[in-house]
Design a protein around this motif. Sequence first.
Motif, mmCIF file in Angstrom:
data_model
loop_
_atom_site.group_PDB
_atom_site.id
_atom_site.type_symbol
_atom_site.label_atom_id
_atom_site.label_comp_id
_atom_site.label_asym_id
_atom_site.label_seq_id
_atom_site.Cartn_x
_atom_site.Cartn_y
_atom_site.Cartn_z
ATOM 1 N N PRO A 242 0.836 -1.213 0.000
ATOM 2 C CA PRO A 242 0.000 0.000 0.000
ATOM 3 C C PRO A 242 0.865 1.254 0.000
ATOM 4 N N SER A 243 0.318 2.327 -0.569
ATOM 5 C CA SER A 243 1.063 3.595 -0.597
ATOM 6 C C SER A 243 1.053 4.283 0.761
ATOM 7 N N THR A 244 0.123 3.944 1.635
ATOM 8 C CA THR A 244 0.071 4.517 2.980
ATOM 9 C C THR A 244 -0.409 3.451 3.949
ATOM 10 N N THR A 254 -3.043 3.928 -3.128
ATOM 11 C CA THR A 254 -2.607 3.119 -4.265
ATOM 12 C C THR A 254 -2.095 1.786 -3.741
ATOM 13 N N LEU A 255 -2.662 0.702 -4.244
ATOM 14 C CA LEU A 255 -2.217 -0.642 -3.907
ATOM 15 C C LEU A 255 -1.386 -1.171 -5.072
ATOM 16 N N ILE A 256 -0.138 -1.513 -4.788
ATOM 17 C CA ILE A 256 0.789 -1.990 -5.809
ATOM 18 C C ILE A 256 0.906 -3.501 -5.693
ATOM 19 N N CYS A 257 0.620 -4.195 -6.784
ATOM 20 C CA CYS A 257 0.721 -5.652 -6.812
ATOM 21 C C CYS A 257 2.093 -6.022 -7.399
ATOM 22 N N VAL A 285 -7.625 0.732 -12.268
ATOM 23 C CA VAL A 285 -6.493 -0.192 -12.384
ATOM 24 C C VAL A 285 -5.553 0.339 -13.459
ATOM 25 N N ASN A 286 -4.305 0.510 -13.078
ATOM 26 C CA ASN A 286 -3.274 0.997 -14.003
ATOM 27 C C ASN A 286 -2.102 0.021 -13.975
ATOM 28 N N GLY A 287 -2.145 -0.929 -14.906
ATOM 29 C CA GLY A 287 -1.098 -1.953 -14.917
ATOM 30 C C GLY A 287 -1.207 -2.838 -13.683
ATOM 31 N N ARG A 288 -0.207 -2.787 -12.824
ATOM 32 C CA ARG A 288 -0.198 -3.586 -11.601
ATOM 33 C C ARG A 288 -0.653 -2.780 -10.386
ATOM 34 N N GLU A 289 -1.146 -1.557 -10.614
ATOM 35 C CA GLU A 289 -1.560 -0.685 -9.513
ATOM 36 C C GLU A 289 -3.073 -0.505 -9.504
ATOM 37 N N LEU A 290 -3.618 -0.423 -8.278
ATOM 38 C CA LEU A 290 -5.033 -0.112 -8.071
ATOM 39 C C LEU A 290 -5.109 1.198 -7.305
ATOM 40 N N ASN A 291 -5.652 2.223 -7.953
ATOM 41 C CA ASN A 291 -5.792 3.547 -7.342
ATOM 42 C C ASN A 291 -7.239 3.740 -6.901
ATOM 43 N N ASN A 300 -14.024 -0.259 2.721
ATOM 44 C CA ASN A 300 -13.455 -1.269 3.602
ATOM 45 C C ASN A 300 -13.702 -2.658 3.030
ATOM 46 N N GLY A 301 -12.689 -3.524 3.141
ATOM 47 C CA GLY A 301 -12.859 -4.878 2.635
ATOM 48 C C GLY A 301 -11.530 -5.513 2.289
ATOM 49 N N THR A 302 -11.618 -6.709 1.687
ATOM 50 C CA THR A 302 -10.427 -7.476 1.313
ATOM 51 C C THR A 302 -10.197 -7.375 -0.187
ATOM 52 N N TYR A 303 -9.064 -6.842 -0.562
ATOM 53 C CA TYR A 303 -8.694 -6.685 -1.965
ATOM 54 C C TYR A 303 -7.700 -7.786 -2.330
ATOM 55 N N ARG A 304 -7.912 -8.377 -3.487
ATOM 56 C CA ARG A 304 -7.119 -9.533 -3.919
ATOM 57 C C ARG A 304 -6.459 -9.244 -5.265
ATOM 58 N N CYS A 305 -5.190 -9.612 -5.353
ATOM 59 C CA CYS A 305 -4.431 -9.443 -6.595
ATOM 60 C C CYS A 305 -3.995 -10.820 -7.068
ATOM 61 N N GLU A 306 -4.297 -11.170 -8.315
ATOM 62 C CA GLU A 306 -3.942 -12.462 -8.888
ATOM 63 C C GLU A 306 -2.973 -12.266 -10.047
ATOM 64 N N ALA A 307 -1.914 -13.114 -10.085
ATOM 65 C CA ALA A 307 -0.935 -13.080 -11.174
ATOM 66 C C ALA A 307 -0.711 -14.504 -11.662
ATOM 67 N N ALA A 308 -0.596 -14.687 -12.969
ATOM 68 C CA ALA A 308 -0.473 -16.029 -13.547
ATOM 69 C C ALA A 308 0.551 -16.021 -14.673
ATOM 70 N N ASN A 309 1.217 -17.170 -14.845
ATOM 71 C CA ASN A 309 2.061 -17.397 -16.020
ATOM 72 C C ASN A 309 1.809 -18.825 -16.503
#
Length: 424
Positions: A242-244, A254-257, A285-291, A300-309
């Motif tokens: 998180p940015s803060t 801003t949440l950076i994944c 959503v900007n690339g890997r960032e959520l603003n 308020n809540g649970t934010y989830r970031c998923e990445a796959a290859n």
Amino acid sequence: MRLKPSVVLRLYSLCGILIQVAATKSKAKGSQGQFPLTQNVTVIEGETATLTCRVDQNDNTSLQWSNPAQQTLYFDDKKALRDNRIELLRASWHELTIRVTDVSLSDEGQYTCSLFTMPVKTSKAFLTVLGVPEVPQISGFISPVMEGDRMELTCKTSGSKPAADIRWFKNDKEVKDVKYLKEEDANRKTFTVSSTMNFKADRSDDGAVVSCRVDHESLNSTPQIAMQVLEIHYLPSVKIIPSTLWPEEGQSITLICESKGKPLPDPVLWTKDGGDLPDPERMVVNGRELNINSLNRTDNGTYRCEAANSIGLNSAEYVLIIHVTTTVALTSTVPSATAINTRDPNAMAEKDATDHAVIGGIVAVVVFVTLCSIILLGRYLARHKGTYLTNEAKGAEDAPDADTAIINAEGSQVNAEEKKEYFI
């Protein structure tokens, strides 16, 4: 008396024989201090070997070099064996030096220098030929390798004499847990050596340089090296930054994944509480960032970031809690205090200190009042402490008037002690 001619001839022959025998004995006696001197020689296959035989004292006695098969190579300065690789360097009564070019493994053996005295004296020189190991080869290498799979790499080299030494390195750090095998070649002179390294592929090995190093005395401290670069494919690792650390209502975050993997993970997917983002206008959503702009309690809540290859999918979660700024007004007991921000730790500490001071003041007042009451009560009791007479002792009940009561009281002093009451 005249001697016969035949007798004279016999006398001359006898003198000649005696002189010859004396000369031979003198020569043999002088040769007893003559010894040929040689040294062992070590040479690398294909290079040149130099064999030297020296005699410190020599009375024109011949020197000879012969090979391990007892074939004469040189007798003084005369070449005896037809081999273009063998050359004469120096020939004198005190030294015989020859040179053998393009030495092969078959040239190895014991060479003999002979000094033809009575008897013949010899000195041995052993010629050692080193076999140069071939350039090593690494087998069993596969690229890419999946994380968790086992790899078995084998390094092999042939033609060394004596047997070469093989060492493994990973990024310049030596690997000790390896297997070593030595086999004799078909020529029964050289060796083939191999070494096997077995390990489990890990993502930390991606890009590591694995090298096989062959050490041998024929290499003149310059080892032969074979190298391979490892390529490890692995599942993405995901982390949300998180940015803060204290998101407040009305502000932005801003949440950076952060995702790492090989192959490089595809663009990440953001969700909230198991579903899509509820407010796309504020949640961008900007690339890997959520603003997220204009934060409020509904965020308020649970934010989830998923990445796959191509290996698989991985995710990370972040629980967002929006903090609301509130103020607390202090009572008039602290006239100089103003509103305190509950978010500010310093202000909260100041408020706690103020509350403690108020409570301490109240306790002090209560203690003070209690002490004063005890002191006043003690003084009152001390002042009224003593004895007194009851109405009966004073005679007030039997006297018709006051004068009689007084007289009765004075007359009753004798029995007054029996009617005293004490105030406790």
